[in-house]
Design a protein around this motif. Structure first.
Motif, PDB file in Angstrom:
ATOM      1  N   SER A 165      30.049 127.787  -6.423  1.00 15.82           N
ATOM      2  CA  SER A 165      29.860 126.682  -7.406  1.00 15.82           C
ATOM      3  C   SER A 165      29.182 127.029  -8.784  1.00 15.82           C
ATOM      4  O   SER A 165      28.526 125.870  -9.350  1.00 15.82           O
ATOM      5  CB  SER A 165      29.020 126.197  -6.373  1.00 15.82           C
ATOM      6  N   SER A 166      28.666 128.533  -8.696  1.00 13.87           N
ATOM      7  CA  SER A 166      28.314 128.977 -10.129  1.00 13.87           C
ATOM      8  C   SER A 166      29.028 128.599 -11.228  1.00 13.87           C
ATOM      9  O   SER A 166      28.854 128.533 -12.240  1.00 13.87           O
ATOM     10  CB  SER A 166      27.776 130.083 -10.154  1.00 13.87           C
ATOM     11  N   VAL A 167      30.342 128.305 -11.401  1.00 13.82           N
ATOM     12  CA  VAL A 167      31.568 128.225 -11.903  1.00 13.82           C
ATOM     13  C   VAL A 167      31.648 126.800 -12.136  1.00 13.82           C
ATOM     14  O   VAL A 167      31.956 125.664 -10.753  1.00 13.82           O
ATOM     15  CB  VAL A 167      32.735 128.889 -11.633  1.00 13.82           C
ATOM     16  N   SER A 168      31.350 126.267 -13.376  1.00 10.71           N
ATOM     17  CA  SER A 168      31.353 124.657 -13.588  1.00 10.71           C
ATOM     18  C   SER A 168      32.459 124.154 -13.346  1.00 10.71           C
ATOM     19  O   SER A 168      33.979 124.910 -13.438  1.00 10.71           O
ATOM     20  CB  SER A 168      31.052 123.963 -14.649  1.00 10.71           C
ATOM     21  N   GLU A 169      33.213 122.976 -13.239  1.00 10.61           N
ATOM     22  CA  GLU A 169      34.478 121.973 -12.871  1.00 10.61           C
ATOM     23  C   GLU A 169      35.293 122.374 -13.796  1.00 10.61           C
ATOM     24  O   GLU A 169      36.550 122.699 -13.374  1.00 10.61           O
ATOM     25  CB  GLU A 169      34.504 120.738 -12.083  1.00 10.61           C
ATOM     26  N   ASP A 170      35.009 122.426 -15.058  1.00 10.15           N
ATOM     27  CA  ASP A 170      36.309 122.068 -16.116  1.00 10.15           C
ATOM     28  C   ASP A 170      36.015 123.486 -16.694  1.00 10.15           C
ATOM     29  O   ASP A 170      37.186 124.475 -17.902  1.00 10.15           O
ATOM     30  CB  ASP A 170      35.517 121.736 -17.177  1.00 10.15           C
ATOM     31  N   PHE A 171      35.345 124.711 -16.146  1.00  7.88           N
ATOM     32  CA  PHE A 171      35.824 126.202 -16.097  1.00  7.88           C
ATOM     33  C   PHE A 171      34.177 126.869 -17.317  1.00  7.88           C
ATOM     34  O   PHE A 171      35.038 127.895 -18.433  1.00  7.88           O
ATOM     35  CB  PHE A 171      36.704 127.014 -16.768  1.00  7.88           C
ATOM     36  N   LYS A 172      33.800 125.666 -18.212  1.00  5.01           N
ATOM     37  CA  LYS A 172      33.303 126.014 -19.653  1.00  5.01           C
ATOM     38  C   LYS A 172      32.383 127.386 -19.131  1.00  5.01           C
ATOM     39  O   LYS A 172      31.472 127.444 -20.330  1.00  5.01           O
ATOM     40  CB  LYS A 172      33.711 125.101 -20.108  1.00  5.01           C
ATOM     41  N   ASN A 173      30.963 127.351 -17.953  1.00  6.97           N
ATOM     42  CA  ASN A 173      29.857 127.509 -17.893  1.00  6.97           C
ATOM     43  C   ASN A 173      29.914 128.619 -17.068  1.00  6.97           C
ATOM     44  O   ASN A 173      30.616 127.586 -15.753  1.00  6.97           O
ATOM     45  CB  ASN A 173      28.903 126.037 -17.741  1.00  6.97           C
ATOM     46  N   LEU A 174      28.556 128.908 -16.941  1.00  6.11           N
ATOM     47  CA  LEU A 174      28.447 129.198 -15.389  1.00  6.11           C
ATOM     48  C   LEU A 174      27.070 129.237 -15.532  1.00  6.11           C
ATOM     49  O   LEU A 174      25.950 129.385 -16.129  1.00  6.11           O
ATOM     50  CB  LEU A 174      28.522 131.310 -15.677  1.00  6.11           C
ATOM     51  N   HIS A 175      26.588 129.038 -14.610  1.00  4.85           N
ATOM     52  CA  HIS A 175      25.244 128.610 -13.277  1.00  4.85           C
ATOM     53  C   HIS A 175      24.544 129.954 -13.316  1.00  4.85           C
ATOM     54  O   HIS A 175      25.156 130.139 -11.895  1.00  4.85           O
ATOM     55  CB  HIS A 175      25.256 127.986 -12.914  1.00  4.85           C
ATOM     56  N   ILE A 176      24.011 130.236 -13.885  1.00  6.73           N
ATOM     57  CA  ILE A 176      23.152 131.992 -13.562  1.00  6.73           C
ATOM     58  C   ILE A 176      21.602 132.207 -13.196  1.00  6.73           C
ATOM     59  O   ILE A 176      20.294 131.489 -13.377  1.00  6.73           O
ATOM     60  CB  ILE A 176      23.197 133.349 -15.099  1.00  6.73           C
ATOM     61  N   THR A 177      21.065 132.436 -11.758  1.00 10.01           N
ATOM     62  CA  THR A 177      19.692 132.515 -11.909  1.00 10.01           C
ATOM     63  C   THR A 177      19.655 133.536 -11.899  1.00 10.01           C
ATOM     64  O   THR A 177      19.682 134.741 -11.182  1.00 10.01           O
ATOM     65  CB  THR A 177      20.056 132.489 -10.311  1.00 10.01           C
ATOM     66  N   GLY A 178      19.130 134.180 -13.014  1.00 10.33           N
ATOM     67  CA  GLY A 178      18.607 135.563 -13.486  1.00 10.33           C
ATOM     68  C   GLY A 178      16.589 136.286 -12.800  1.00 10.33           C
ATOM     69  O   GLY A 178      16.533 136.062 -12.199  1.00 10.33           O
ATOM     70  N   LYS A 179      16.413 137.462 -13.607  1.00 11.80           N
ATOM     71  CA  LYS A 179      15.279 137.968 -13.102  1.00 11.80           C
ATOM     72  C   LYS A 179      14.224 137.039 -13.524  1.00 11.80           C
ATOM     73  O   LYS A 179      14.277 135.622 -13.815  1.00 11.80           O
ATOM     74  CB  LYS A 179      15.001 139.053 -14.899  1.00 11.80           C
ATOM     75  N   VAL A 185      21.708 128.409 -18.160  1.00 10.71           N
ATOM     76  CA  VAL A 185      23.989 127.385 -18.189  1.00 10.71           C
ATOM     77  C   VAL A 185      24.109 128.886 -19.135  1.00 10.71           C
ATOM     78  O   VAL A 185      23.819 128.526 -19.875  1.00 10.71           O
ATOM     79  CB  VAL A 185      23.443 126.288 -17.888  1.00 10.71           C
ATOM     80  N   LEU A 186      25.369 129.472 -19.200  1.00 14.02           N
ATOM     81  CA  LEU A 186      25.883 130.233 -19.864  1.00 14.02           C
ATOM     82  C   LEU A 186      27.379 129.312 -20.113  1.00 14.02           C
ATOM     83  O   LEU A 186      28.082 130.007 -19.225  1.00 14.02           O
ATOM     84  CB  LEU A 186      25.884 131.819 -18.925  1.00 14.02           C
ATOM     85  N   PRO A 187      27.176 129.767 -20.933  1.00 14.32           N
ATOM     86  CA  PRO A 187      28.676 129.430 -21.711  1.00 14.32           C
ATOM     87  C   PRO A 187      29.956 130.960 -21.568  1.00 14.32           C
ATOM     88  O   PRO A 187      29.142 131.258 -21.768  1.00 14.32           O
ATOM     89  CB  PRO A 187      28.420 128.909 -23.134  1.00 14.32           C
ATOM     90  N   LEU A 188      31.130 130.070 -21.312  1.00 14.07           N
ATOM     91  CA  LEU A 188      32.198 130.851 -21.087  1.00 14.07           C
ATOM     92  C   LEU A 188      33.047 130.942 -22.414  1.00 14.07           C
ATOM     93  O   LEU A 188      33.767 129.477 -22.716  1.00 14.07           O
ATOM     94  CB  LEU A 188      32.869 130.805 -19.732  1.00 14.07           C
ATOM     95  N   ALA A 192      37.835 133.617 -20.458  1.00 21.69           N
ATOM     96  CA  ALA A 192      36.583 134.224 -18.958  1.00 21.69           C
ATOM     97  C   ALA A 192      37.138 133.044 -18.447  1.00 21.69           C
ATOM     98  O   ALA A 192      37.079 133.065 -17.423  1.00 21.69           O
ATOM     99  CB  ALA A 192      35.096 134.342 -19.867  1.00 21.69           C
ATOM    100  N   GLN A 193      37.035 131.721 -19.446  1.00 25.49           N
ATOM    101  CA  GLN A 193      37.920 130.644 -18.380  1.00 25.49           C
ATOM    102  C   GLN A 193      39.219 130.969 -16.900  1.00 25.49           C
ATOM    103  O   GLN A 193      39.314 130.431 -16.995  1.00 25.49           O
ATOM    104  CB  GLN A 193      38.076 129.191 -19.878  1.00 25.49           C
ATOM    105  N   ARG A 194      40.137 131.427 -19.084  1.00 19.09           N
ATOM    106  CA  ARG A 194      41.353 131.092 -18.538  1.00 19.09           C
ATOM    107  C   ARG A 194      41.059 132.477 -16.926  1.00 19.09           C
ATOM    108  O   ARG A 194      42.105 132.325 -15.957  1.00 19.09           O
ATOM    109  CB  ARG A 194      42.511 131.741 -19.453  1.00 19.09           C
ATOM    110  N   LEU A 195      40.520 133.109 -17.192  1.00 13.92           N
ATOM    111  CA  LEU A 195      40.153 134.684 -15.953  1.00 13.92           C
ATOM    112  C   LEU A 195      39.643 134.321 -15.161  1.00 13.92           C
ATOM    113  O   LEU A 195      40.905 134.379 -14.232  1.00 13.92           O
ATOM    114  CB  LEU A 195      39.145 135.326 -16.835  1.00 13.92           C
ATOM    115  N   LEU A 196      39.326 133.093 -14.892  1.00 11.83           N
ATOM    116  CA  LEU A 196      38.166 132.557 -13.576  1.00 11.83           C
ATOM    117  C   LEU A 196      39.283 131.871 -13.031  1.00 11.83           C
ATOM    118  O   LEU A 196      39.171 131.510 -11.789  1.00 11.83           O
ATOM    119  CB  LEU A 196      37.375 131.752 -14.162  1.00 11.83           C
ATOM    120  N   LYS A 197      40.156 131.049 -14.252  1.00 16.20           N
ATOM    121  CA  LYS A 197      41.186 129.798 -13.299  1.00 16.20           C
ATOM    122  C   LYS A 197      42.263 130.739 -12.541  1.00 16.20           C
ATOM    123  O   LYS A 197      42.694 130.275 -11.541  1.00 16.20           O
ATOM    124  CB  LYS A 197      42.155 129.012 -14.714  1.00 16.20           C
TER     125      LYS A 197
END
Length: 311
Positions: A165-179, A185-188, A192-197
């Motif tokens: 669920s961290s990967v947005s539906e359009d694969f353009k962003n990652l939702h990160i819970t960091g330190k 929100v990290l743009p991809l 990286a988009q093709r990779l995750l798809k």
């Protein structure tokens, strides 16, 4: 020292920790370090027959010398002294004492070592080996972990804990819970988009085979019971480096994170944008981030060496 007096000294530590937890949103590990630093100082002061309320500058300077003679790393000594200075500032502001004995304590200079470096050629060799040896799901997972880490610059602790669920539906962003449990929100980039798809169907298939429920709540990089651990990934990465004829002493997840930043900078990305992508948020850079927009970030991602590659 009476039992009540001892309790009072330790309670000041608790009050201080409550304050910084509220104001700084520090991670649990940072809070634990602060608490440990202050309790050890309290123990040292007790040995010198003094305490937080009666110690003076001279005693604290002997404590600083004690830290140096103990062989602690410079970075550790800097943290301990910084915590103590914050603590004494707090107890003066709270009127527990009138003077601050830590005002003239100097922080040691931290001689920054040159980071271990991986060239773009090293990365190419490593990924080529992993791609050739990615027939099993576990090997594919290590490949994807490595490529996503190098494509995004994520901390390894953030990477292994990603959920589907961290990967947005359009694969353009990652939702990160960091330190410090801070979200970003990290743009991809396109790579990286093709990779995750291409990877996500393999993960879903694994969960379906195990007859587990909602895919959205599952780990992106699962193992038998939870997610892959940092240590497992570290060991697999070292093994792959050796088989790729790369010096294993020069590689770790953190070195890949550094490679992400240095290779993007080398290829012309803006340093301020790279700092944002890495999730840095110290006081000296927070103001800079307010001037960065999504267009700058996407332009920076196009500077990544992987943007030239096909999956």
């Amino acid at each position: 020292m009476s039992a009540n007096s001892k309790y009072f000294k330790m309670n000041m530590i608790d009050l201080f920790l409550d304050k910084i937890i509220t104001e700084k949103n520090l991670s649990v590990s940072s809070i634990n370090s602060y608490e440990s630093d202050l309790k050890l100082l309290n123990k040292y002061l007790k040995q010198k027959k003094t305490n937080f309320l009666s110690c003076n500058e001279e005693i604290l300077k002997t404590w600083v010398s004690f830290l140096m003679m103990s062989g602690l790393k410079v970075s550790t000594r800097i943290r301990k002294i910084s915590v103590v200075k914050q603590f004494f500032t707090f107890i003066v502001l709270e009127n527990f004492r009138n003077t601050n004995p830590s005002l003239n304590l100097l922080l040691p200079k931290n001689l920054k070592s040159i980071p271990r470096f991986l060239s773009e050629n090293d990365i190419t060799k490593l990924l080529a080996y992993m791609k050739t040896n990615s027939e099993s799901f576990k090997d594919l997972q290590i490949l994807i972990l490595t490529e996503v880490l190098y494509a995004t610059g994520l901390r390894v602790s953030e990477l292994v804990k990603l959920k589907m669920s961290s990967v947005s539906e359009d694969f353009k962003n990652l939702h990160i819970t960091g330190k410090g449990n801070k979200d970003r929100v990290l743009p991809l980039g396109e790579y990286a988009q093709r990779l995750l798809k291409s990877y996500l169907p393999h993960v879903k298939l694994k969960y379906n085979k195990n007859k587990q429920g909602d895919n959205a709540q599952k780990w992106l990089f699962p193992n038998t019971k939870s997610h892959i651990t940092r240590q497992t990934y570290y060991n697999k990465l070292k093994s792959a480096a050796i088989k790729s004829n790369i010096n294993a002493n020069n590689i770790s997840p953190h070195v890949l994170r550094h490679a992400f930043a240095s290779h993007m900078l080398k290829n012309g990305a803006d340093l301020k944008v790279i700092q944002q992508l890495l999730g840095h948020e110290d006081i000296s850079t927070v103001e800079i981030y307010t001037h960065i927009n999504i267009d700058d970030t996407m332009k920076a991602l196009k500077k990544h060496p992987l943007s030239k590659f096909d999956i």
